[in-house]
Design a protein around this motif. Structure first.
Motif, short mmCIF file in Angstrom:
data_model
loop_
_atom_site.label_atom_id
_atom_site.label_comp_id
_atom_site.label_asym_id
_atom_site.label_seq_id
_atom_site.Cartn_x
_atom_site.Cartn_y
_atom_site.Cartn_z
N THR A 1 -5.53 1.94 -3.16
CA THR A 1 -5.10 2.18 -4.53
C THR A 1 -3.92 3.15 -4.55
O THR A 1 -3.32 3.38 -5.59
CB THR A 1 -6.28 2.72 -5.38
N GLY A 2 -3.58 3.69 -3.40
CA GLY A 2 -2.42 4.57 -3.32
C GLY A 2 -2.76 6.04 -3.21
O GLY A 2 -1.87 6.89 -3.22
N PHE A 3 -4.05 6.36 -3.10
CA PHE A 3 -4.47 7.76 -2.99
C PHE A 3 -4.57 8.14 -1.52
O PHE A 3 -5.65 8.23 -0.94
CB PHE A 3 -5.79 7.97 -3.75
N MET B 1 -8.60 5.52 -14.28
CA MET B 1 -8.53 5.15 -12.86
C MET B 1 -8.25 6.39 -12.01
O MET B 1 -8.89 6.63 -10.99
CB MET B 1 -7.43 4.09 -12.66
N TYR B 2 -7.29 7.19 -12.46
CA TYR B 2 -6.94 8.41 -11.72
C TYR B 2 -8.15 9.35 -11.65
O TYR B 2 -8.51 9.85 -10.58
CB TYR B 2 -5.75 9.11 -12.41
N ILE C 1 0.84 -1.20 0.00
CA ILE C 1 0.00 0.00 0.00
C ILE C 1 0.87 1.25 0.00
O ILE C 1 0.60 2.22 -0.70
CB ILE C 1 -0.98 -0.03 1.20
N ASP C 2 1.95 1.21 0.76
CA ASP C 2 2.85 2.37 0.79
C ASP C 2 3.50 2.60 -0.57
O ASP C 2 3.64 3.74 -1.02
CB ASP C 2 3.92 2.17 1.87
N LEU C 3 3.88 1.50 -1.23
CA LEU C 3 4.49 1.64 -2.55
C LEU C 3 3.46 2.14 -3.57
O LEU C 3 3.80 2.92 -4.46
CB LEU C 3 5.08 0.30 -3.01
N ARG C 4 2.21 1.70 -3.43
CA ARG C 4 1.16 2.20 -4.32
C ARG C 4 1.04 3.71 -4.17
O ARG C 4 0.88 4.43 -5.16
CB ARG C 4 -0.18 1.53 -4.01
N GLY D 1 -10.28 -7.94 -4.18
CA GLY D 1 -9.18 -7.01 -3.93
C GLY D 1 -9.43 -5.59 -4.39
O GLY D 1 -8.50 -4.86 -4.74
N GLY D 2 -10.69 -5.14 -4.42
CA GLY D 2 -10.98 -3.74 -4.78
C GLY D 2 -10.54 -3.45 -6.20
O GLY D 2 -10.92 -4.17 -7.14
N THR D 3 -9.72 -2.42 -6.38
CA THR D 3 -9.30 -2.04 -7.74
C THR D 3 -8.40 -3.10 -8.38
O THR D 3 -8.15 -3.05 -9.58
CB THR D 3 -8.59 -0.68 -7.75
#
Lengths: 485, 246
Positions: free
Chosen positions: B49-51, A407-408, A386-389, B177-179
């Protein structure tokens, strides 16, 4: 057939690399079978250990302590290894490590070198570097030999040829060793490998090993293995070069008591590895008379400096996380485009690449946390993923093309909608209107556009009900109020 | 006993029947339920997702909304895991001391539905009746994140006329796993196929779980293949009683 690309700098993104593998039913069957066998053994041996959780805690504590004091223990190792007659080299990256090793081998006038299985040499792509220098590397681990002769790539950290079954091994050996009559029973295959390798053990005078552990207090190097090829490489040649990541050090000899236990049980489902070799420097007239250790950084110092990611370096390469991973189970290791596959590879590879390559790997996980559960040194892989994401997304935030990434865009819109209840209600209303267009008579959605098509690839989606929960609640509250009045 | 229902964004939007079942069930057990209409999302989708910054703003909203609540019930183990496992890290990085303090005080009062029933209310028999063959799917966040253990099994064991059938590879992820299911749709599908093999072998009529996210994934494939097995959230089974059509 071209082989899998295992260089993270040029490998395709994980979802693309996985596609041909998902079509390869033989490979997937081999992977599922092999990981089931190893896991069953591992689970049995872990279950017999009543203090398994305490052992994990100890192992994690030792590894975390090392990382918190890495400089000190590395210097201690260097001092003691040198005093015992070894030569310690420091390599900042893959290129430097390759150069050091090539130079040593040139001084030895070596045209051939025998190798024990070492992940670190695959990490720095040592074999191609040796080949470029005119030195032939001979893999002596059975699985590595199969891959080398089959011109294939490893797909697992501990059993790199697990995607190959014995019929395929027979075919490779028969072709490459010139044994057309070779049967495909395991005894015959190992006997063929033994005959082939024995000549190399007796004729090649230089060897390359990795290191499972380095012992700071004695300057020793420890190797565990199952086939005895390692023992041959460590004792017969005149010159031995051990290549080790800087994180491999342990403070004391007695720390092996904990780590060898968790490693053997986690890696191969054994109480102890069949061969545990330990050597310190040079002993006159016994074993290699010239001994080099190459300590490799290659991005590790950078990982060490990051609070959440640091635990990545606790890894002892047991591959238990690969065996339990439901993603790895489907794709095997080649999809990861790196010698390090599976959950640990998904966090290690992009970091070794300074987050400039392999950015799809942190997303190659459903975050099910099966890896964390089995990890003998308690690396919280989902936390690191998660941290790398977040690092990958932070890179994307700097790019102007981010607004063309659905996605963004979706994430930013969702964030806006989640910002307050009014906006959320409005988003629900828009959603209901929009989805109505795609919803069938039975209330289900079978096909969606854009990113939604990735969902409807294999799954239908329930359409939105007439009433959201909050609408139902509001109506109920209103009715109750009316009733109370 | 009072409890505030955090329904979660996707239950609110796609699975309102689950929320209604939670209300019906808890009110039957004498719990006074309230629902804060200001709630939206726990932030899990963004965090995973990293946000991170976006997840942080939702985490902050959650804590500010519920800090004075007696108890928060959530019919989704993954949202509870998000709150328990990730909020502290987000607040440490982006928040302040006050938020961290409020979170620490709130956390023990945030419970997943089966936790709330067995731990807080101390009930296993909720008076439910569900005359069907049911397979329980262990969502990863419930299993490993919350260490939910026997709780759902204890609740299901007391449902009258329910036949619980065991599933092979209970601890293996369904591939949602969501996205992940979007970014790695093909691998996710391969994982789902494997889960369906195990599920269908149970010959259950219903597949239940603590999370509608896994059920949306499994159920989506069941529907795509015209299979009879139906997904149903645990709350809906527990809310079912004699005389009420299921």
């Amino acid at each position: 057939m071209s082989g899998p690309v295992m260089d993270p700098r040029i490998a395709p993104p994980f979802p693309d690399a996985a596609l041909p593998i998902l079509q390869n039913t033989q490979l997937r069957k081999n992977v599922a079978h092999a990981t089931d066998v190893i896991q069953a053994k591992r689970n049995r041996l872990v279950a017999e250990k009543q203090d398994w959780q305490e052992l994990r805690t100890s192992a994690a504590a030792i590894r975390a302590h090392v990382l918190a004091n890495l400089g000190k223990y590395l210097e201690e190792f260097e001092t003691n290894c040198t005093a015992a007659g070894g030569v310690v080299h420091w390599a900042k990256d893959a290129a430097e490590a390759g150069q050091i090793i090539v130079e040593i081998l040139r001084e030895e006038n070596a045209s051939e070198v025998i190798k024990i299985k070492t992940m670190t040499s695959a990490e720095i792509q040592l074999n191609p570097a040796l080949e470029a220098a005119g030195i032939a590397a001979v893999e002596t681990d059975l699985a590595e030999l199969i891959l080398q002769l089959g011109e294939d790539e490893g797909s697992h950290i501990v059993v790199p040829a697990l995607h190959v079954n014995r019929h395929q091994v027979r075919e490779i050996f028969a072709r490459k060793m010139g044994l057309p009559q070779l049967p495909d029973d395991p005894e015959a295959l190992t006997a063929a490998a033994r005959t082939y390798l024995r000549k190399k053990f007796l004729s090649v005078s230089t060897a390359i090993s990795g290191a499972n552990f380095l012992i700071a207090e004695s300057g020793s190097v420890a190797i565990v293995e199952s086939e005895g090829n390692g023992r041959m490489c460590l004792t017969l040649p005149r010159t031995l070069i051990a290549l080790a990541g800087i994180e491999k050090v342990l403070p004391r000899f007695s720390d092996l008591e904990v780590l060898l236990q968790v490693l053997a049980r986690s890696a191969t489902g054994e109480r102890l590895n069949p061969y545990n070799s330990l050597w310190s420097g040079v002993v006159p007239d016994d074993g290699p008379q010239r001994f080099h250790v190459v300590l490799l950084d290659n991005g590790r110092s950078e990982i060490l400096g990051r609070k959440v990611e640091r635990q990545t370096l606790q890894c002892i390469r047991c591959a238990a996380c690969l065996n339990t991973c439901p993603v790895y189970r489907q794709t095997g290791g080649h999809a990861y485009g790196s010698p390090y596959g599976g959950p640990i590879g998904a966090i290690l590879t992009p970091q070794l690449e300074h987050m400039r390559h392999a950015q799809s790997l942190p997303y190659a996980s459903s975050l099910c946390a099966a890896c964390y559960e089995v990890c003998p040194v308690k690396i919280n892989i989902p936390e690191v993923l998660i941290d790398l994401r977040a690092q990958v997304v932070d890179q994307e935030r700097e790019e102007s093309r981010r607004w063309f990434d659905p996605m963004y865009l979706g994430m930013k819109v969702a964030n806006f909608a989640f910002g307050d209840a009014g906006r959320f209600r409005m988003a629900q209303s828009f959603g209901k209107l929009g989805l109505r267009f795609f919803t069938g008579k039975d209330g289900w959605i079978r096909r969606l556009p854009s990113l939604g098509s990735r969902w409807t690839l294999s799954r239908d989606l329930p359409g939105m009900a007439d009433q959201t929960f909050r609408e139902w609640w509001a109506k109920r509250e209103a009715e109750r109020e009316k009733g109370a009045r | 006993m009072r409890a505030s229902l955090f329904i979660t964004c996707y239950n609110d939007t796609l699975f309102p029947q689950t929320g209604r079942a939670v209300v019906q069930l808890l009110e039957r057990l004498g719990v006074q339920i309230d629902f804060q209409p200001a709630q939206t999302c726990c932030g899990q989708m963004h965090a995973n997702t990293g946000f991170r910054g976006e997840a942080y703003s939702q985490a902050k909203r959650f804590v500010q909304l519920y800090r004075d609540t007696e108890c928060v019930v959530i019919p989704s183990s993954s949202c509870v895991a998000m709150i328990r496992d990730q909020y502290a890290g987000l607040f440490e990085e982006l928040g302040n001391e006050e938020l961290r303090r409020q979170l620490a005080a709130l956390l023990p009062r945030v419970l997943e539905l089966s936790e709330f029933l067995t731990d807080k209310l101390g009930v296993e028999d909720v008076g439910a009746y569900f005359p069907h063959r049911v397979a329980y799917h262990a969502s990863c966040h419930g299993l490993r994140g919350l260490q939910i253990g026997e709780r759902p099994f204890k609740l299901l064991a007391k449902v009258r006329e329910l036949k619980l059938v065991p599933i092979e590879n209970l601890d293996r992820c369904c591939g949602f796993g969501g996205t992940f299911s979007i970014k790695n749709a093909e691998v996710s599908t391969a994982m789902l196929d494997a889960k369906l093999v195990d599920l269908l072998a149970t010959e259950a009529e219903f597949c239940t779980a603590l999370d509608n996210s896994c059920l949306m994934h499994v159920g989506g494939a069941l529907h795509r293949r015209n299979l009879k097995m139906r997904p149903i959230h645990l709350a809906e089974i527990l809310a079912s009683t004699e005389g009420i059509a299921t």
